[in-house]
Design an enzyme around this catalytic site. Structure first.
Site, PDB file in Angstrom:
ATOM      1  N   PRO A 289      -7.285 -60.111  93.583  1.00 48.32           N
ATOM      2  CA  PRO A 289      -7.474 -58.748  93.065  1.00 48.32           C
ATOM      3  C   PRO A 289      -8.163 -58.754  91.709  1.00 48.32           C
ATOM      4  CG  PRO A 289      -5.203 -59.438  92.747  1.00 48.32           C
ATOM      5  CD  PRO A 289      -5.911 -60.592  93.398  1.00 48.32           C
ATOM      6  N   ARG A 291     -10.165 -55.302  90.143  1.00 46.98           N
ATOM      7  CA  ARG A 291     -10.080 -53.941  89.619  1.00 46.98           C
ATOM      8  C   ARG A 291      -8.638 -53.437  89.471  1.00 46.98           C
ATOM      9  NH1 ARG A 291     -14.211 -50.228  90.803  1.00 46.98           N
ATOM     10  NH2 ARG A 291     -14.713 -51.519  92.599  1.00 46.98           N
ATOM     11  N   CYS A 357     -32.592 -44.559  76.709  1.00 45.75           N
ATOM     12  CA  CYS A 357     -33.768 -43.770  77.109  1.00 45.75           C
ATOM     13  C   CYS A 357     -33.986 -43.816  78.614  1.00 45.75           C
ATOM     14  CB  CYS A 357     -34.984 -44.279  76.365  1.00 45.75           C
ATOM     15  SG  CYS A 357     -34.791 -43.995  74.617  1.00 45.75           S
TER      16      CYS A 357
HETATM   17  N1  LLP Z   1     -13.059 -61.406  95.795  1.00 43.62           N
HETATM   18  C1  LLP Z   1     -14.358 -61.346  96.105  1.00 43.62           C
HETATM   19  C2  LLP Z   1     -14.938 -62.394  96.930  1.00 43.62           C
HETATM   20  C3  LLP Z   1     -15.154 -60.287  95.616  1.00 43.62           C
HETATM   21  O1  LLP Z   1     -16.437 -60.220  95.953  1.00 43.62           O
HETATM   22  C4  LLP Z   1     -14.561 -59.293  94.804  1.00 43.62           C
HETATM   23  C5  LLP Z   1     -15.362 -58.191  94.250  1.00 43.62           C
HETATM   24  C6  LLP Z   1     -13.192 -59.411  94.490  1.00 43.62           C
HETATM   25  C7  LLP Z   1     -12.465 -60.469  95.013  1.00 43.62           C
HETATM   26  C8  LLP Z   1     -12.479 -58.420  93.624  1.00 43.62           C
HETATM   27  O2  LLP Z   1     -12.469 -57.156  94.188  1.00 43.62           O
HETATM   28  P1  LLP Z   1     -11.619 -55.985  93.505  1.00 43.62           P
HETATM   29  O3  LLP Z   1     -10.168 -56.331  93.666  1.00 43.62           O
HETATM   30  O4  LLP Z   1     -12.021 -55.931  92.092  1.00 43.62           O
HETATM   31  O5  LLP Z   1     -12.021 -54.794  94.255  1.00 43.62           O
HETATM   32  N2  LLP Z   1     -19.050 -53.705  90.305  1.00 43.62           N
HETATM   33  C9  LLP Z   1     -18.411 -52.933  91.353  1.00 43.62           C
HETATM   34  C10 LLP Z   1     -17.388 -53.757  92.092  1.00 43.62           C
HETATM   35  C11 LLP Z   1     -17.975 -55.009  92.717  1.00 43.62           C
HETATM   36  C12 LLP Z   1     -16.943 -55.846  93.428  1.00 43.62           C
HETATM   37  C13 LLP Z   1     -17.527 -57.134  93.902  1.00 43.62           C
HETATM   38  N3  LLP Z   1     -16.598 -58.048  94.481  1.00 43.62           N
HETATM   39  C14 LLP Z   1     -17.794 -51.671  90.746  1.00 43.62           C
HETATM   40  O6  LLP Z   1     -17.912 -51.467  89.539  1.00 43.62           O
HETATM   41  O7  LLP Z   1     -17.227 -50.851  91.462  1.00 43.62           O
END
Ligand code: LLP
Length: 428
Positions: A289, A291, A357
């Protein structure tokens, strides 16, 4: 004068609240931090991070499980340290992230290395550090990793990332488990690729991995993905390849704008029931996890520079911009924006924009705000994928960061200067 519009309690932010009309993170008023450290300023609550982690820990109580914080969400050393001290491992996607884990006091043995494009140098670096597992995403990568490991006289522990072809119903840029995404290997090919991996001398198959996307706010995609993964574990083990751990990725959403994602402990109750029903209760469980551990633990404090009324739109120009908070420009993402002090001021509807900008440099659209130039505001849900995606566009230095624990506030990153940015450059 229009009535004071009191912002609702801060959604999804258990440790960020108004006390006597002043927004505080834990015991620290944000306006004090803004005055002491300047803006834009990211402020994180340690208690909020540990609280979010606690939901996963409760979900895994009594199980052999490892939580690997996906540090791409926020890779600042002071944030990594919180999770390292709480016993977490880390999900990394580059050699640079591995260096950060080590610098923050993390345990390399609890690191898993994800990503479709690991270089040979990164593989060697990770093998030298003794990481826990490589999450491999293609047959070509299996070949290269085996060769690199053999060249070092080692065997590399591997999981294969399987693409379950499940729609996570999130933004297309952050869906990863569908056919047509660059990630993982197809479900139909997985058994054959596992057999191939098991035949390579430089590899030791230890697990299976899956990650279907990010900011997922419903339970069904997870349940469907788990069914697909468990089906594969059965067939891979039937082919004589033992699977020691199941890594179920990350992706759990957070509350940005009255979103109601499942809670980690409730979700895992349902997922564990599926695992147990298939007879895999003794397998080690891993998750990645990002986010959901940091997103609502952080805010970005910003100052209102100018109010600019217009015929079609009123603009509220703030000192934070798309280089600090890239998510609205990249994904049309919503971040709530609230004042630090609740005061009686005329209310108007504004587009909240930064100084960069570009017309794409907006942080919030059509927001009802009671603000004046010189006021401070907080952009909420800014703990994840903000500082880690920040850039120097327009030669803007990256913001400072503060970590709050109780009544104590510590700077964990100094504001970046123009000199910092020009380091390493030279005239021709
Ligand atoms: N594991 C893998 C292989 C991933 O690609 C990701 C996120 C995570 C774990 C973590 O996922 P989370 O628990 O954070 O959802 N920049 C984008 C989010 C990109 C996520 C990419 N991979 C945003 O700001 O929404």
């Amino acid at each position: 004068m229009s009535p004071i519009s009191r912002p609702p309690s801060v959604p999804g932010h258990p440790f960020i609240a108004y006390q006597a009309d002043e927004l505080q993170v834990e015991g620290v008023p944000l306006s004090r931090l803004a005055q002491d450290h300047g803006t834009p300023l990211f402020v994180y609550s340690k208690a909020a991070m540990l609280d979010a982690l606690g939901a996963y820990q409760r979900g895994f109580a009594g199980r052999h499980a490892q939580i690997c914080y996906a540090m791409k969400a926020n890779s600042s050393l002071g944030v990594l340290q919180v999770f390292a001290q709480a016993g977490c491992g880390f999900d990394i996607v580059s050699g640079g992230e591995l260096e950060r884990v080590v610098a923050a006091g993390g345990d390399a043995a609890k690191v898993i290395f994800s990503g479709v494009g690991k270089t040979r140098a990164e593989m060697a670096q990770a093998l030298n550090a003794g990481i826990g597992c490589f999450n491999v995403e293609s047959e070509a990568e299996l070949d290269v990793l085996s060769t690199v490991a053999l060249g070092m006289g080692l065997t590399a522990p591997v999981s294969i990332r399987v693409n379950p072809n499940v729609d996570p119903k999130t933004h297309p840029y952050i869906s990863t488990g569908l056919k047509g995404n660059k990630f993982g290997v197809a479900h139909e090919d997985a058994l054959r690729i596992y057999q191939y991996a098991a035949s390579l001398k430089g590899l030791h198959v230890v697990g299976i991995d899956c990650h279907i996307g990010s900011q997922i706010t419903t339970t069904e995609p997870y349940l469907d993905a788990m069914d697909k993964v468990l089906e594969l574990v059965t067939s891979i083990e039937a082919a004589g390849i033992p699977i020691e751990h199941i890594d179920f990725g990350g992706g759990l959403g957070i509350d940005y704008n009255h979103d109601t994602p499942p809670q980690a402990d409730a979700l895992w109750q349902q997922l564990l029931a599926k695992i147990d029903a298939k007879g895999f209760a003794d397998k080690k469980l891993m998750i990645e996890p990002g986010r959901s551990l940091v997103g609502n633990a952080g805010v970005c404090v910003t100052e209102v520079l100018y109010l600019k009324p217009g015929e079609q739109k009123n603009f509220c120009i703030i000192d934070a911009a798309m280089n600090d908070l890239p998510r609205p420009a990249m994904y049309q993402a919503f971040h709530a924006i609230v004042p630090l002090s609740i005061t009686a001021k005329p209310q108007a509807i504004y587009d909240v924009v930064g100084p960069v900008c570009e017309s794409g440099d907006w942080i919030g659209r059509d927001r009802a705000l009671n603000v004046a130039a010189g006021d401070f505001m907080a952009v909420l849900s800014a703990g994840a994928y903000c500082m880690s995606m920040a850039s120097n566009y327009n030669t803007r230095g990256r913001a400072a960061e503060v970590l709050v624990a109780g009544d104590t506030a510590r700077v964990i990153r100094q504001r970046e200067t123009a000199q910092d940015q020009m380091r390493g450059e030279q005239l021709a």
